[in-house]
Motif scaffolding. Structure first.
Motif: not given
Length: 207
Positions: A172-175, A167-168, A118-119
């Motif tokens: 928070a929105a990307a996750a 979830v790196n 996610t990052g």
């Protein structure tokens, strides 16, 4: 002749996993046994970091695999089971790699696994994208190896039996965007590595 006391009979009871009722919250699972991954050869004719090695080239481990934690259905309807591996944003990618090692060592075929972040992208994805998106997605379509993608690319990825999400990032929105998509791409098992509160907030309400 004295009588000997009768020895008590010991009855063995079969024990098995206790069924966990479906819930909107994802139950944390133990972090897999860490272990080094053997380095793969550099892609012929092109410099860059090595690609992940197939499980056939892995040396046998002396450490016994960790016992998987309970898998909790994310919804009453038929769908993938969800396993949560608690990890910080900085350690989520390492946790995902360890989960992948455990899956491959247990016999899961590399082509059955999709790894999402996610990052920041996984180094393998960065390396392969340097040769162009056509080559990158051709490897995805071949379906014979683990495929790595970021959350933004998850919607283009095909369904695979197992999806691992790291979830790196602190976004928070990307996750919140990537996790529901990852859930739809997982045919049998979704493993999420990250902050349990953040993951439950997304999967508990959005899946």
């Amino acid at each position: 002749m004295p009588l000997l006391p009768e020895e008590p009979q010991i009855h063995e009871s079969a024990q098995g996993p206790v069924a966990t009722p479906a819930s909107s919250r994802v139950a944390p699972t133990p972090r897999p046994v860490p272990g080094p991954r053997p380095a793969a050869p550099v892609r012929p004719g092109r410099p860059g970091p090595p690609r992940p090695a197939p499980p056939a080239q892995r040396a046998p481990r002396d450490v016994a695999p960790a016992t998987p934690g309970p898998a909790v259905p994310a919804a009453p309807a038929a769908g993938p089971q969800i396993q949560l591996i608690p990890a910080s944003a900085e350690g989520a990618l390492d946790a995902a790699e360890e989960a992948l090692d455990l899956l491959l060592d247990s016999g899961r075929a590399p082509g059955e696994v999709l790894v999402l972040t996610t990052g920041a992208r996984h180094p393998w994805a960065e390396h392969e994208l340097s040769f162009g998106e056509a080559s990158y997605w051709a490897q995805h379509d071949a379906g014979d190896d683990v495929f790595y993608a970021d959350g933004a690319m998850a919607a283009r990825a095909a369904t695979r039996p197992v999806v691992i999400v790291a979830v790196n990032g602190d976004d928070a929105a990307a996750a919140a965007t990537a996790l529901p998509v990852a859930h739809t791409r997982a045919g049998a098992l979704l493993i999420v590595c990250g902050d349990p509160h953040q993951i439950n907030a997304v999967l508990g309400a959005g899946v």
